[in-house]
Design a protein around this motif. Structure first.
Motif, short mmCIF file in Angstrom:
data_model
loop_
_atom_site.label_atom_id
_atom_site.label_comp_id
_atom_site.label_asym_id
_atom_site.label_seq_id
_atom_site.Cartn_x
_atom_site.Cartn_y
_atom_site.Cartn_z
N VAL A 41 49.88 35.57 35.92
CA VAL A 41 48.55 36.10 35.58
C VAL A 41 48.63 37.58 35.24
O VAL A 41 48.06 38.04 34.25
CB VAL A 41 47.56 35.84 36.75
CG1 VAL A 41 46.24 36.57 36.50
CG2 VAL A 41 47.32 34.35 36.93
N ALA A 131 42.85 33.26 40.24
CA ALA A 131 43.44 33.40 38.90
C ALA A 131 42.43 33.02 37.82
O ALA A 131 42.30 33.72 36.80
CB ALA A 131 44.69 32.54 38.79
N TYR A 134 39.73 35.74 37.52
CA TYR A 134 40.26 36.94 36.87
C TYR A 134 40.40 36.72 35.36
O TYR A 134 40.02 37.58 34.55
CB TYR A 134 41.60 37.32 37.48
CG TYR A 134 42.27 38.49 36.79
CD1 TYR A 134 41.84 39.79 37.02
CD2 TYR A 134 43.32 38.29 35.90
CE1 TYR A 134 42.43 40.86 36.38
CE2 TYR A 134 43.92 39.35 35.26
CZ TYR A 134 43.48 40.63 35.51
OH TYR A 134 44.06 41.69 34.87
N ILE A 135 40.97 35.57 34.97
CA ILE A 135 41.14 35.27 33.55
C ILE A 135 39.79 35.21 32.84
O ILE A 135 39.62 35.71 31.72
CB ILE A 135 41.92 33.96 33.37
CG1 ILE A 135 43.35 34.12 33.89
CG2 ILE A 135 41.93 33.52 31.91
CD1 ILE A 135 44.13 32.83 33.94
#
Length: 221
Positions: A41, A131, A134-135
């Motif tokens: 990530v 993850a 955040y993405i």
């Protein structure tokens, strides 16, 4: 009658955690897998100025080291006290400039703690969930870019420069006036990467320079 030595051995020297070779290997393996997810990530969705591969490797190591520490602490009370005392004298003086890097460090520490406690599924689910969040946030932010536009021009070109800048959404951040020249710094928000207007600005008579840089908060102390 139980003497003090027996009480000491049963209360402190006896292993209190369920430490086995299989559990130890499983904890480190799960910490490694989750740490590699964090690594991927950070590697593929990094939005800072300069990508630091050493810091990214540190993230994986932090998850493994934290997992190892938690396993040791949970297995023996005496070792846990010694570990706390040893860690209390460590001082870290490396400055972390990007607040997101601190978040990634806490993320890997959480991975190590949960894996060391044997909560493998929770660690994996939490890692994947963070993850994805955040993405998603990175993708949302990438639709609009924040730039700093710096224009230096002669005083006689003021009307021309202001006319070229009029259609652009901007906020004036700084103005510097010297003998015969003016330098303006604007905060500019653009959709996409269309920065062709800087070519028109630099081609205007009297304009000495027109510079645009993407602003992420890392250019000023």
């Amino acid at each position: 009658m139980t003497n003090f030595s027996d009480i000491f051995k049963s209360g402190f020297l006896q292993e209190t955690g369920n430490l086995t070779t299989e559990g130890f290997v499983m904890s480190l393996l799960s910490a490694f897998v989750c740490g590699m997810i964090v690594y991927a990530v950070y590697r593929f969705f990094f939005k800072g100025v300069i990508y630091n591969n050493n810091f990214n490797i540190l993230l994986v190591m932090t998850s493994l080291v934290t997992c190892f520490i938690v396993i040791v602490i949970s297995s023996n009370v005496v070792l846990s006290l010694g570990m706390v005392g040893a860690l209390s004298i460590v001082r870290y003086r490396t400055a972390v400039k990007d607040p997101l890097d601190v978040g990634f460090l806490f993320w890997t520490v959480a991975v190590g703690v949960t894996c060391g406690a044997g909560l493998y599924l929770i660690s994996l689910m939490g890692t994947v969930a963070i993850a994805l969040v955040y993405i998603l946030l990175v993708k949302i932010r990438s639709h609009r870019h924040l730039y700093l536009l710096i224009v230096k021009y002669a005083d006689e070109a003021t009307d021309t420069v202001l006319r070229e800048l009029e259609p652009i959404k901007k906020v004036l951040k700084n103005k510097t006036a010297t003998k015969g020249y003016t330098e303006l710094t604007y905060e500019v928000r653009l959709s996409g990467d269309n920065t062709s207007f800087t070519n028109r600005l630099s081609a205007c008579p009297g304009v000495e320079s027109a510079v645009i840089v993407e602003f992420t908060g890392d250019y000023f102390e």
